[in-house]
Design a protein around this motif. Sequence first.
Motif, PDB file in Angstrom:
ATOM      1  N   ARG A 155     -10.616 -45.421  53.103  1.00 15.61           N
ATOM      2  CA  ARG A 155      -9.753 -45.978  52.059  1.00 15.61           C
ATOM      3  C   ARG A 155      -8.567 -46.718  52.669  1.00 15.61           C
ATOM      4  NH1 ARG A 155      -8.692 -46.167  46.984  1.00 15.61           N
ATOM      5  NH2 ARG A 155      -6.577 -46.018  46.162  1.00 15.61           N
ATOM      6  N   LEU A 156      -7.973 -46.165  53.716  1.00 17.01           N
ATOM      7  CA  LEU A 156      -6.852 -46.810  54.371  1.00 17.01           C
ATOM      8  C   LEU A 156      -7.283 -48.163  54.948  1.00 17.01           C
ATOM      9  CD1 LEU A 156      -3.991 -46.940  55.464  1.00 17.01           C
ATOM     10  CD2 LEU A 156      -4.736 -45.548  57.408  1.00 17.01           C
ATOM     11  N   ILE A 157      -8.457 -48.208  55.557  1.00 18.35           N
ATOM     12  CA  ILE A 157      -8.955 -49.470  56.122  1.00 18.35           C
ATOM     13  C   ILE A 157      -9.121 -50.518  55.028  1.00 18.35           C
ATOM     14  CG2 ILE A 157     -10.941 -50.569  57.222  1.00 18.35           C
ATOM     15  CD1 ILE A 157     -11.286 -47.962  58.831  1.00 18.35           C
ATOM     16  N   GLN A 178       0.768 -44.403  52.582  1.00 18.96           N
ATOM     17  CA  GLN A 178       1.391 -44.146  51.285  1.00 18.96           C
ATOM     18  C   GLN A 178       1.954 -45.426  50.676  1.00 18.96           C
ATOM     19  OE1 GLN A 178       4.281 -40.996  51.587  1.00 18.96           O
ATOM     20  NE2 GLN A 178       2.799 -39.535  52.421  1.00 18.96           N
ATOM     21  N   ALA A 179       2.425 -46.331  51.522  1.00 22.28           N
ATOM     22  CA  ALA A 179       2.947 -47.601  51.012  1.00 22.28           C
ATOM     23  C   ALA A 179       1.847 -48.396  50.325  1.00 22.28           C
ATOM     24  CB  ALA A 179       3.562 -48.408  52.152  1.00 22.28           C
ATOM     25  N   PHE A 180       0.667 -48.468  50.952  1.00 25.34           N
ATOM     26  CA  PHE A 180      -0.454 -49.178  50.329  1.00 25.34           C
ATOM     27  C   PHE A 180      -0.843 -48.531  49.012  1.00 25.34           C
ATOM     28  CE2 PHE A 180      -1.798 -50.484  54.835  1.00 25.34           C
ATOM     29  CZ  PHE A 180      -1.178 -51.722  54.714  1.00 25.34           C
ATOM     30  N   GLU A 181      -0.886 -47.213  48.990  1.00 24.57           N
ATOM     31  CA  GLU A 181      -1.228 -46.494  47.753  1.00 24.57           C
ATOM     32  C   GLU A 181      -0.204 -46.804  46.662  1.00 24.57           C
ATOM     33  OE1 GLU A 181      -3.701 -44.589  46.883  1.00 24.57           O
ATOM     34  OE2 GLU A 181      -4.706 -43.975  48.731  1.00 24.57           O
ATOM     35  N   ALA A 182       1.066 -46.781  47.022  1.00 22.89           N
ATOM     36  CA  ALA A 182       2.117 -47.023  46.028  1.00 22.89           C
ATOM     37  C   ALA A 182       2.048 -48.438  45.484  1.00 22.89           C
ATOM     38  CB  ALA A 182       3.488 -46.761  46.651  1.00 22.89           C
TER      39      ALA A 182
END
Length: 371
Positions: free
Chosen positions: A10-12, A188-192
């Motif tokens: 997911r991060l990728i 967390q920044a990408f998720e936010a």
Amino acid sequence: MTLALHGLDRLIRLRQRWSRLFVGAPEGPADDGRLNEIADFGENPGALRMLVHVPAALRPGAPLVVALHGCTQTAAGYDRGCGWSAMADRLGFALLLPEQRSENNPKRCFNWFAPDDTRRDSGEAASIRQMVDHMLREHRLDPHRVFVTGLSAGGGMSSALLACYPEVFAAGAILAGLPHGAAASVPQAFEAMFQPKILSAEERAAPVRAASGHAGPWPRISVWQGAADRTVAPANADEILKQWLALHGQDLERPAGSATADGVTHRLWLAPDGRRLVEAYSIDSLAHGVPLHPPGEAQEHEGRIGEAGPYMLDVGLSSTHAILDFWGLAPAPQRAFVVSRGGEAREVTERPSLAARLLRKARRLAGLGSD
């Protein structure tokens, strides 16, 4: 192990989405000579650049505006797009434009998510605080009229500054930004940004309360968001509003007034004495960027400033003017100019501006009159 791989995958994917957003994104224009760099302004733990515009013969006691650019932008490009220095000359305020270095962030984003950069007296936040102190001291500015605004990562850093130094800033304006405390790492920044958590008002307010020993009064806040934004999810706007409305003792679901016209929705929350505490603009056609109304062919019309470009979007509404009005530095244009095009035809009509109509309506409903 499966969960760890899922999280990595997911991060990728989020990183790839982020990278695609800025493929080919041009850097901001070169400095046009309107800004001056201050190299020695005090401690600089965040290693930022300090650029300023101080109008000639600026009077002591003038206000200070701090404007924070977005990713891939420069201070000069942000100033030209928004028209901040032109408004500083016109209205008589000093302008501070901190600038990120590519050594700190390869996309020149302010590190709004990094704990070391968004903590009181630490990192980038502390550097900007030092810049503010320098401006107040050198130009004898009004310490009670310091304001901050920013776009995207600059909006996230504006949230951090308002939280860490609420005694410094009288008010702020956050454009396509994020709430303070929304992230503490890159994942967390990408998720936010893409899928913000929906939290209670008190959960959102808690990081601000913990950021300093301040107990109020709190800065007033203007929040701007495009419904067509694919970089920062529009749901972030309400999360920012929850954060500050809780501090002001207000309820997201109970604005003093709300009005919609021409694809723009404006909500407003008032103090008991009629002061504007918090406002929010949602613009249907706005993607990721600053809403502008550049002069174009109609330079004689009020309420126009700036220059359209990447992340500087002409939607027929000048956020620069509206923000200055909310801060009390200049009255907003009382008329809105709506331009329609059909072939060679061009029609310009005028009507009371949405902000002016809503403020009159909200104050009337609150029994405070319409002035």
